[in-house]
Structure formats: structure tokens, C-alpha cells
Design an enzyme around this catalytic site. Structure first.
Site, PDB file in Angstrom:
ATOM      1  N   SER A 100       0.818  -1.215   0.000  1.00  0.00           N
ATOM      2  CA  SER A 100       0.000   0.000   0.000  1.00  0.00           C
ATOM      3  C   SER A 100       0.852   1.266   0.000  1.00  0.00           C
ATOM      4  O   SER A 100       1.577   1.526  -0.950  1.00  0.00           O
ATOM      5  CB  SER A 100      -0.953  -0.040   1.190  1.00  0.00           C
ATOM      6  OG  SER A 100      -1.962   0.924   1.090  1.00  0.00           O
ATOM      7  N   ASP A 242      -2.442   6.045  -3.853  1.00  0.00           N
ATOM      8  CA  ASP A 242      -1.307   5.308  -3.327  1.00  0.00           C
ATOM      9  C   ASP A 242      -1.044   4.096  -4.221  1.00  0.00           C
ATOM     10  O   ASP A 242      -1.682   3.932  -5.262  1.00  0.00           O
ATOM     11  CB  ASP A 242      -1.527   4.919  -1.861  1.00  0.00           C
ATOM     12  CG  ASP A 242      -2.729   4.001  -1.657  1.00  0.00           C
ATOM     13  OD1 ASP A 242      -3.553   3.885  -2.585  1.00  0.00           O
ATOM     14  OD2 ASP A 242      -2.847   3.413  -0.564  1.00  0.00           O
ATOM     15  N   ASP A 244      -1.621   0.888  -4.218  1.00  0.00           N
ATOM     16  CA  ASP A 244      -2.648  -0.102  -4.542  1.00  0.00           C
ATOM     17  C   ASP A 244      -4.012   0.544  -4.754  1.00  0.00           C
ATOM     18  O   ASP A 244      -5.020  -0.151  -4.894  1.00  0.00           O
ATOM     19  CB  ASP A 244      -2.729  -1.194  -3.476  1.00  0.00           C
ATOM     20  CG  ASP A 244      -3.225  -0.673  -2.134  1.00  0.00           C
ATOM     21  OD1 ASP A 244      -2.980   0.514  -1.828  1.00  0.00           O
ATOM     22  OD2 ASP A 244      -3.851  -1.443  -1.386  1.00  0.00           O
ATOM     23  N   ASP A 246      -6.245   2.208  -3.025  1.00  0.00           N
ATOM     24  CA  ASP A 246      -7.415   2.201  -2.139  1.00  0.00           C
ATOM     25  C   ASP A 246      -7.601   3.562  -1.463  1.00  0.00           C
ATOM     26  O   ASP A 246      -8.623   3.805  -0.827  1.00  0.00           O
ATOM     27  CB  ASP A 246      -7.348   1.072  -1.104  1.00  0.00           C
ATOM     28  CG  ASP A 246      -6.144   1.151  -0.175  1.00  0.00           C
ATOM     29  OD1 ASP A 246      -5.275   2.028  -0.376  1.00  0.00           O
ATOM     30  OD2 ASP A 246      -6.065   0.329   0.757  1.00  0.00           O
TER      31      ASP A 246
END
Length: 453
Positions: A100, A242, A244, A246
Site C-alpha cells: 500500500s 497510493d 494499490d 485504495d
């Protein structure tokens, strides 16, 4: 047995530094443990763009397949995309290989169950018990499954996101959108989303090569390039994701980098104008959410930090919107997980509906000043440090839901060990900028003193 020492473990999965604490041997065992936990079921596996992604992925594949799992590889995909695919394909669970917002040397396994949500605290304990005992399922040669692939991830995710908004209203505005995906998983799907919405895209750092041009956390210090791009190209709005995808942060048409708190605050403002209902956020999220909810006469429920804690409560109370003040917007119409794409479409529909620039929409959010600091702290010391900090606030009313949260008349402070890196976080919010800064510095100084002591 491969030790989990020097790794971050919890409801966010397992995180570590590649080649040090995160090794192929350990990853294979973790895969075998998860395959055992899932009773050799159907598992979806996706990853972000980190250069360590293939090494981690194939190590995990080995562990999962060894237990007899049916594994579907969706390769590079955002975390919310993978969560949606678990539900869409009727899988038993999933693994997302992504650290992340952590720096590039980190990677991680995020673990999900059949409803596309993270394992909660009790489920995570059960998984780690299986790992430590080491009694894994072992499929015989004729029980091993073939590795499958699926190329429908982007189509399925976009269909879910676009289903609940007025696409034509956004298309008519022909927004110019500046985009920074930090060369992460959002680099592939997010431009496609914006094209479907009729946006003109100006982008930086949207090559899915995993070479992060800056720290992937979408906070002020990392978004200078995007701010300049917005001003240079006269974009209507800027979005930063970011690694990933999310989480999302917003840049105004003037190049102002909004605090990551604004993503959820503005999304909440708009959703409540459409439908009144309960809002669910974590303990560290801005009081602006409470003010917004009060203006609509609806309640706010706060949970411990961690997506699963917010998502489970949001689902339980059938809330309208929820999330975390780190840029994580949860729109339950799409799914019960943080999703930057859901946040982006809500913001664009808000802009299209109000016909005012994003700077004006940001000005509507109740003004609070925050300070978010952190300091290194070994996981082995964090519990002792937190016990020591109680004396600092022994005369105040403390919320012990997670770490220590102390509320005052015009400010609050939340101190907690991070679940994603070996640090203790200090988050302060106040109606007065200097008070926020001074209180944060004072508390951080005491945290460091406790760590040394």
C-alpha cells in the site's frame, strides 16, 4: 519454522521488507497457511506494481497450490479491484500482494474472505494460529489444481463503480483531470475510468512499472509535482492515489493540496445531500465528519483504525458512507472496502452537480487543523510505551478503543501503534493551528521519552 519477527502482522495482513524479513520461504509458508485456513478453496490473487511483486506472487502461489487450492491470478490490480473480483467470481477468499502506502522496499500480503472484506481480528488470530502450528493441508499429486488467469478485472470493477453515478452529467462537463498514480496499480484502471467519464487527462507517474517517483502515501509532502501540474495545465481537479489505489487525495484547481481528510469529508457532504443515513469512520478521522453529519441530522459511529473495523460496522448498520481520514472512501453501493475509484467518481459527480470549482467545495468543509506525526518504535516495545503514556493524560477522559484517544473542548489527540509499519502515530486535531502543532510536538516528545525509557 519461518519466524514472523520483524514483520508487521494484524488485520492488515503481513508486511515486511523484501529480502530481509519477507523471504520466499516465509511467503510460501504463509500461502500454505492461508490455503489451509481457506480449506483448499478458490483464491483470487492480485498484486500492485512493485518490482518484488512477481517474486512474492510465485512464492505465495506455491504455498496455496500445495494445499490443493484453486488459484486465479488477476496479476496487477488495485486492492479494491481484487476485493470486487472475490465477490464477482464467488471465490472463498483472496490475497493482494501490496504494501500500500509503504516505501518501495516493503511488500505485503493482504488477506480477504469470501465477502471481499479483510479478515477481522478474530479471523486473523485463527489464521496466524494455523501458521504458527504449521499443520498445513498437503495435496497429493492428483489433487493439485492448475493455475488459472482472469482478464475481466477492470471491466467488472468499472461496471460496479459507474453503476451508481450520473455518467452523462459528468461527461457533459468535460473536466480536465490531473492524475498521479505513483506508477502503482491505479496507473492502468484509473485513466480508463476517466476516459469513460469524458475527462481530458493530464498525468504524471502513471507507468505501471513499480518505480515509485515519491513515497506512495498520498499526503502533502509527496504531491508537489501534481500540484504544479494542475496549475500548469489549468486542470479542474487533481487526484493522487497510493500504490494499490485504495486511497485518494485531492488537489484544487488552484493547485492547493488538500489534506487527505478532505477526500472523505467532501464525499460525505455530497452523499448525505443525496441520501441521509449513518456515517461510519475510525477514531482518527476529522471532527469535520461529525459537523457535516450534524447538519443533516444523522449519526456518526467511530471504530478502531483499520478498514475491516469500519467496513463491518458500516455493513451492520446499513450506513450511507464510511471510511478513514487517510483518503480512504468506502461507498457501500460499490463494495465494503476503501476504493479510490469510488471516491473519484463521487467527487466528479459532486463537481458536476454543484457547478462550482473544487476550491469552493473544499471551503464548505468545517475547518480544523491537524498534525500527523510518527516515530520509530519496535513492535516489542509499543505496548509498554502506551502504558507509560497513560500518566500524561491521567486526569483526562481517555478512550481506550485503540491506543489512547483524549478529547478536549476544541481539540483531540490519538496515539496508537501503527498496524502497517513499526512506528507509533500521533494524530492531533484542533480548531486552532498553533494548538494542533504545539500539542502534537508535546505528545511526540513524551512518546520518544517513553521509547528510550
Amino acid at each position: 519454522m519461518s519466524s514472523l519477527v520483524n514483520l508487521m502482522t494484524g488485520v492488515s495482513g503481513v508486511r515486511g521488507i523484501v529480502g530481509r524479513s519477507l523471504t520466499p520461504e516465509l511467503l510460501t509458508r504463509l500461502g500454505a497457511a492461508f490455503g489451509t485456513y481457506m480449506k483448499a478453496g478458490h483464491i483470487i490473487v492480485g498484486r500492485d506494481t512493485r518490482t518484488s511483486g512477481d517474486m512474492v506472487k510465485y512464492s505465495v502461489f506455491s504455498g496455496l497450490l500445495s494445499t490443493g487450492c484453486n488459484v486465479t491470478d488477476i496479476d496487477i490490480a488495485t486492492t479494491p479491484s481484487c476485493q470486487i473480483m472475490i465477490e464477482e467470481l464467488g471465490a472463498d477468499g483472496g490475497v493482494v500482494i501490496s504494501a500500500s502506502h509503504n516505501p518501495i522496499e516493503w511488500n505485503a500480503l493482504k488477506l480477504f474472505k469470501a465477502n471481499g472484506m479483510y479478515l477481522n481480528k478474530e479471523e486473523s488470530k485463527e489464521f496466524f494460529d494455523i501458521y504458527h502450528k504449521g499443520h498445513f493441508l498437503k495435496a497429493e499429486w492428483n489433487q493439485l489444481k492448475d493455475l488459472e488467469t482472469d482478464a475481466s478485472t477492470i471491466r467488472r470493477h468499472l461496471k460496479k463503480v459507474l453503476k451508481h453515478i450520473d455518467v452523462e452529467k459528468i461527461r457533459r462537463r468535460k473536466f480536465k483531470v490531473a492524475l498521479d498514480c505513483c506508477n502503482g496499480a491505479g496507473s492502468i484502471i484509473t485513466p480508463i475510468l476517466l476516459e469513460k467519464l469524458g475527462c481530458q487527462i493530464v498525468s504524471i507517474h502513471c507507468l505501471p512499472n513499480g518505480l515509485f517517483p515519491h513515497n506512495p502515501e498520498p499526503i502533502f509532502i509527496n504531491l508537489g509535482d501534481l500540484s504544479k501540474l494542475v496549475k500548469k495545465t489549468r486542470a479542474d481537479i487533481g487526484f493522487a492515489q497510493d500504490a494499490d489505489a485504495d486511497r485518494v487525495a485531492v488537489i484544487t484547481e488552484k493547485g492547493r493540496i488538500l489534506s487527505e481528510e478532505y477526500s472523505l469529508s467532501m464525499a460525505t457532504q455530497y452523499r448525505l445531500s443525496q441520501k441521509k443515513g449513518t456515517v461510519v469512520v475510525n477514531l482518527s478521522t476529522s471532527r469535520a465528519i461529525d459537523d457535516i453529519a450534524d447538519s443533516y441530522g444523522v449519526p456518526v459511529i467511530r471504530t478502531a483504525v483499520g478498514e475491516i473495523n469500519v467496513a463491518e460496522k458500516l455493513k451492520e448498520v446499513n450506513g450511507v458512507i464510511g471510511g478513514e481520514g487517510n483518503g480512504g472512501v468506502i461507498d457501500p453501493r460499490v463494495h465494503y472496502g476503501r476504493d479510490s475509484l469510488a471516491g473519484i467518481v463521487i467527487m466528479l459527480e459532486y463537481l458536476a452537480s454543484e457547478r462550482e470549482p473544487v476550491s469552493k467545495l473544499a471551503d464548505r468543509i468545517p475547518k480544523y487543523y491537524s498534525a500527523k506525526l510518527k516515530t520509530d518504535c519496535p513492535d516489542s516495545k509499543s505496548a509498554k510505551v502506551m502504558r507509560g503514556l497513560r500518566n500524561m493524560f491521567k486526569k483526562e477522559k481517555i478512550d481506550f478503543t485503540e491506543g489512547l484517544k483524549v478529547s478536549f473542548d476544541h481539540s483531540w489527540v490519538h496515539i496508537r501503534p501503527s498496524g502497517t509499519e513499526p512506528v507509533i502515530r500521533v494524530i492531533v486535531e484542533s480548531q486552532h493551528k498553533k494548538q494542533a502543532s504545539d500539542l502534537a510536538d508535546k505528545v511526540l516528545k513524551e512518546v520518544k521519552k517513553q521509547i528510550k525509557g
